[in-house]
Structure formats: C-alpha cells, structure tokens
Design a protein around this motif. Structure first.
Motif, mmCIF file in Angstrom:
data_model
loop_
_atom_site.group_PDB
_atom_site.id
_atom_site.type_symbol
_atom_site.label_atom_id
_atom_site.label_comp_id
_atom_site.label_asym_id
_atom_site.label_seq_id
_atom_site.Cartn_x
_atom_site.Cartn_y
_atom_site.Cartn_z
ATOM 1 N N GLU A 1 0.823 -1.206 0.000
ATOM 2 C CA GLU A 1 0.000 0.000 0.000
ATOM 3 C C GLU A 1 0.863 1.265 0.000
ATOM 4 O O GLU A 1 0.574 2.230 -0.716
ATOM 5 C CB GLU A 1 -0.943 -0.010 1.199
ATOM 6 C CG GLU A 1 -2.023 -1.077 1.107
ATOM 7 C CD GLU A 1 -3.014 -1.016 2.252
ATOM 8 O OE1 GLU A 1 -2.746 -0.289 3.237
ATOM 9 O OE2 GLU A 1 -4.060 -1.696 2.168
ATOM 10 N N GLU B 1 -8.025 -7.657 7.832
ATOM 11 C CA GLU B 1 -7.966 -7.109 6.475
ATOM 12 C C GLU B 1 -6.901 -7.836 5.652
ATOM 13 O O GLU B 1 -7.086 -8.062 4.451
ATOM 14 C CB GLU B 1 -7.666 -5.610 6.513
ATOM 15 C CG GLU B 1 -7.578 -4.949 5.147
ATOM 16 C CD GLU B 1 -8.862 -5.070 4.330
ATOM 17 O OE1 GLU B 1 -8.779 -4.869 3.095
ATOM 18 O OE2 GLU B 1 -9.936 -5.362 4.899
ATOM 19 N N LYS C 1 -6.539 -3.375 -8.534
ATOM 20 C CA LYS C 1 -7.938 -3.663 -8.859
ATOM 21 C C LYS C 1 -8.868 -2.774 -8.061
ATOM 22 O O LYS C 1 -9.844 -2.222 -8.604
ATOM 23 C CB LYS C 1 -8.242 -5.142 -8.581
ATOM 24 C CG LYS C 1 -9.662 -5.560 -8.924
ATOM 25 C CD LYS C 1 -9.860 -7.050 -8.632
ATOM 26 C CE LYS C 1 -11.307 -7.463 -8.925
ATOM 27 N NZ LYS C 1 -11.518 -8.910 -8.618
ATOM 28 N N ARG C 2 -8.564 -2.607 -6.779
ATOM 29 C CA ARG C 2 -9.406 -1.759 -5.939
ATOM 30 C C ARG C 2 -9.279 -0.285 -6.326
ATOM 31 O O ARG C 2 -10.255 0.469 -6.254
ATOM 32 C CB ARG C 2 -9.024 -1.951 -4.469
ATOM 33 C CG ARG C 2 -9.387 -3.330 -3.915
ATOM 34 C CD ARG C 2 -8.959 -3.458 -2.456
ATOM 35 N NE ARG C 2 -9.389 -4.732 -1.875
ATOM 36 C CZ ARG C 2 -9.193 -5.081 -0.611
ATOM 37 N NH1 ARG C 2 -8.570 -4.246 0.205
ATOM 38 N NH2 ARG C 2 -9.616 -6.251 -0.163
ATOM 39 N N ALA C 3 -8.070 0.118 -6.751
ATOM 40 C CA ALA C 3 -7.852 1.515 -7.137
ATOM 41 C C ALA C 3 -8.400 1.816 -8.530
ATOM 42 O O ALA C 3 -8.707 2.968 -8.854
ATOM 43 C CB ALA C 3 -6.363 1.842 -7.085
ATOM 44 N N ILE D 1 -7.567 -9.610 2.041
ATOM 45 C CA ILE D 1 -6.822 -9.289 0.831
ATOM 46 C C ILE D 1 -6.274 -10.561 0.175
ATOM 47 O O ILE D 1 -6.389 -10.748 -1.045
ATOM 48 C CB ILE D 1 -5.686 -8.299 1.150
ATOM 49 C CG1 ILE D 1 -6.282 -6.914 1.425
ATOM 50 C CG2 ILE D 1 -4.676 -8.228 0.005
ATOM 51 C CD1 ILE D 1 -5.285 -5.900 1.927
ATOM 52 N N ASP E 1 -9.197 -12.416 -1.299
ATOM 53 C CA ASP E 1 -9.624 -11.789 -2.548
ATOM 54 C C ASP E 1 -8.698 -12.169 -3.698
ATOM 55 O O ASP E 1 -9.146 -12.384 -4.835
ATOM 56 C CB ASP E 1 -9.637 -10.256 -2.401
ATOM 57 C CG ASP E 1 -10.795 -9.747 -1.568
ATOM 58 O OD1 ASP E 1 -11.687 -10.558 -1.238
ATOM 59 O OD2 ASP E 1 -10.805 -8.539 -1.238
ATOM 60 N N ILE F 1 -4.249 -6.802 -6.367
ATOM 61 C CA ILE F 1 -5.504 -6.512 -5.678
ATOM 62 C C ILE F 1 -5.609 -5.022 -5.378
ATOM 63 O O ILE F 1 -6.686 -4.416 -5.521
ATOM 64 C CB ILE F 1 -5.616 -7.342 -4.387
ATOM 65 C CG1 ILE F 1 -5.659 -8.840 -4.723
ATOM 66 C CG2 ILE F 1 -6.856 -6.949 -3.589
ATOM 67 C CD1 ILE F 1 -6.817 -9.240 -5.625
ATOM 68 N N LEU F 2 -4.507 -4.399 -4.964
ATOM 69 C CA LEU F 2 -4.525 -2.958 -4.721
ATOM 70 C C LEU F 2 -4.854 -2.202 -6.005
ATOM 71 O O LEU F 2 -5.652 -1.258 -5.996
ATOM 72 C CB LEU F 2 -3.176 -2.499 -4.154
ATOM 73 C CG LEU F 2 -3.063 -1.015 -3.802
ATOM 74 C CD1 LEU F 2 -4.150 -0.603 -2.808
ATOM 75 C CD2 LEU F 2 -1.684 -0.697 -3.230
ATOM 76 N N SER G 1 -9.709 -14.125 -7.069
ATOM 77 C CA SER G 1 -9.521 -13.395 -8.326
ATOM 78 C C SER G 1 -8.672 -14.177 -9.320
ATOM 79 O O SER G 1 -8.294 -13.641 -10.371
ATOM 80 C CB SER G 1 -8.865 -12.033 -8.055
ATOM 81 O OG SER G 1 -9.694 -11.218 -7.255
#
Length: 312
Positions: free
Chosen positions: A189, A264, A291-293, A268, A271, A288-289, A275
C-alpha cells in the motif's frame, strides 16, 4: 550417517532439503505425488525415490514431511498408503508443514497410538534459505526425542529451538507468518501511495533500505523493489499465504481480540485467491490494490505518447 532419513513432499521447500540431506550423507528416501517433483528428485545422487509414504516409513528411522495443506498431511500420515499403515514402531516423524495447533495435537496423539513419535518442526525461511541450509526450525512435542533428530536438523537448518509441548510450534509459526504477510500488505500500500503522491518508488525503496529506520523489514528489503517493478520476487505461492492467514485468524477469533489489521490482511489474500491469483507469488497482492484503485500503480508507467504500459 548411520540413520536413514525419509522426506515426503519434495516441492518448493522439500526439494532443496532433500538435496542437503543427500549431500550430508543421509541417503534420503523420498516420495511425492507430483510427477514434476519426482522427476527433480530422481536427479539427486544418493537418494531413493519410492512409490508411497508407507514405503518411506518402512525404509526410514526418521521421516520429515513438508506438505502444502492439512488435507495432504492427513493423507500422508493416516491414508491407505500413509505412514501409519507401515506399522513402523519407534519411527520418529517430523512434521514441517504449517498447520493449526489443534490439528498438530490431534495428529500427535493419533500417531502415538501407532507407535510413531511425532514432533512439530515447522520451517521458518523461504526456498533460498532452504537451498543454503539457512532455515530456522521450531520444535514442539516430546523434548526427550529432540536429541535424536538434531543430527538431521543440522543437515537442513542453521538453527532450531525447542518451544514447548505439541501445538506450540504451530501457533508460533502462524503468528510469525501473519506478521510477515501483514507487513507485506502495508508495504504494498505504501509503495502504491508513493506513485500516487509523485514520489519515485524506486528512490523510496533505496532510502528505506539504506536508512535502517522503523519502516524497514526483511520483507521490504527482499521484495519491495520487485513489487515496484511488478515482477516475480522468488516468494512463496499466494494460496499458501491465504491458507496460513485463514488458520491464523481461526486461532485469533477464539481469543476474541479485535484484530482489524490481520482481518484485512486475511481478506486481501482471500480476494487474491478468488480473483484467480492462487498460483501467483504472494507478493502479487499488488494486483488486488490496483484492482481496488482501478488504475495502474506498479510496473513501468504508461507512455503518454503511444499509450503503452502494463495492462492492469
């Protein structure tokens, strides 16, 4: 070495361990259900490849098991052609996999009924450490058995520590892994935020590693640059990390402590598996970060002139 050593599970960690056992003169007896693993193991000079876990037990004084799941461990020990089926009274089994404390305790009790002395011996380290004989091993169970396995541990590890009765080593291993995976999520992150804030992530990585401040960690030192460049890092599989986090949080929920960071982290990794990233390295949680962003954060930045860049 006078004693004969068996090893079941000759994958990412088991294969280099098998090579070190052979190099140390242990003449290891090996088994794996995976054809590719067997092919690699067949090339180890001095090793013997056999067709079942039971045959490993029959031919060995001490057996190490290094497996990817509790289901695999259960089958190797208690299946039709498992260790228990060999009826090898007095055998010592060292369970090197990452499993729950409750499962480890139950397995130890069950194997005792089959006259097999089982110790928990989970590994701390990665493939590179296994190859270099730099593993650290936790040992739990009957302390009186430890002197008998120490000559074998010395062939695959730099150090080991007895930590208590059965279940203790598994708890410590899961706690240690959870700490590392949570640190990995936080590092990912922060590296994504670097780019969003206009800070060169490569420069940031250098500064953290050079400064030796509070932000540094083994994970950051070994993997941060690979995350920044969206490349393979030589880390373990993501589905293993997700499994470990699930086991840790199952243990944690029984304690009733509020643990939002670990919760969390479990989400993650879960997820990521859902995915389609299960077989990726665990450092691939950067996907994943992104994808979320909803945008690219890692790898080569898009070329504004021709639109080229890594696909998210």
């Amino acid at each position: 070495m006078a004693i004969r050593v068996g090893l079941i599970g000759i994958g990412i960690m088991g294969l280099p361990m098998a090579r070190n056992l052979a190099f140390g003169g242990a003449r290891p007896v090996l088994h794996d259900i995976d054809e590719t693993a067997r092919t690699h193991a067949a090339a180890i000079e001095g090793a013997e490849l056999v067709a079942s876990a039971a045959l490993v037990a029959e031919k060995s004084d001490i057996v190490l098991t290094c497996l990817s799941s509790e289901a695999a461990v259960r089958d190797v020990y208690l299946g039709t052609n498992g260790i228990a089926a060999a009826r090898r009274h007095g055998l010592i089994a060292c369970e090197c996999s990452t499993i729950s404390a409750e499962f480890a305790q139950a397995l130890s009790t069950t194997m005792a009924c089959h006259h097999v002395r089982l110790l928990e011996t989970p590994l701390i380290g990665r493939r590179a450490q296994a190859a270099a004989r730099e593993l650290y091993i936790l040992v739990a169970g009957d302390a009186e058995v430890l002197p008998e396995i120490e000559p074998v541990l010395a062939l695959v590890a730099r150090a080991w520590r007895y930590v208590g009765p059965s279940g203790t080593a598994s708890r410590i291993k899961l706690l240690q892994n959870g700490l590392g995976y949570a640190a990995g999520v936080a590092a990912t992150e922060i590296l994504g935020l670097c780019r969003d804030l206009g800070v060169d992530p490569g420069v940031f990585v250098d500064i953290v590693n050079e400064a030796g401040g509070i932000g540094g960690s083994t994970y950051f030192k070994e993997h941060a640059a690979d995350v920044v460049h969206a490349r393979e890092a030589g880390s373990g599989r993501l589905y293993i990390a997700a499994k470990d986090m699930h086991l840790l949080m199952a243990m944690a929920r029984a304690s009733r402590l509020p643990l939002p960071v670990l919760a969390e982290t479990e989400r993650i990794f879960g997820d990521a598996v859902h995915s389609g990233l299960a077989s990726e390295e665990y450092t691939a949680i950067w996907r994943i970060l992104e994808k979320r962003a909803g945008r690219q954060l890692f790898g080569a930045p898009p070329d504004k002139k021709n639109g080229r860049g890594r696909k998210t």
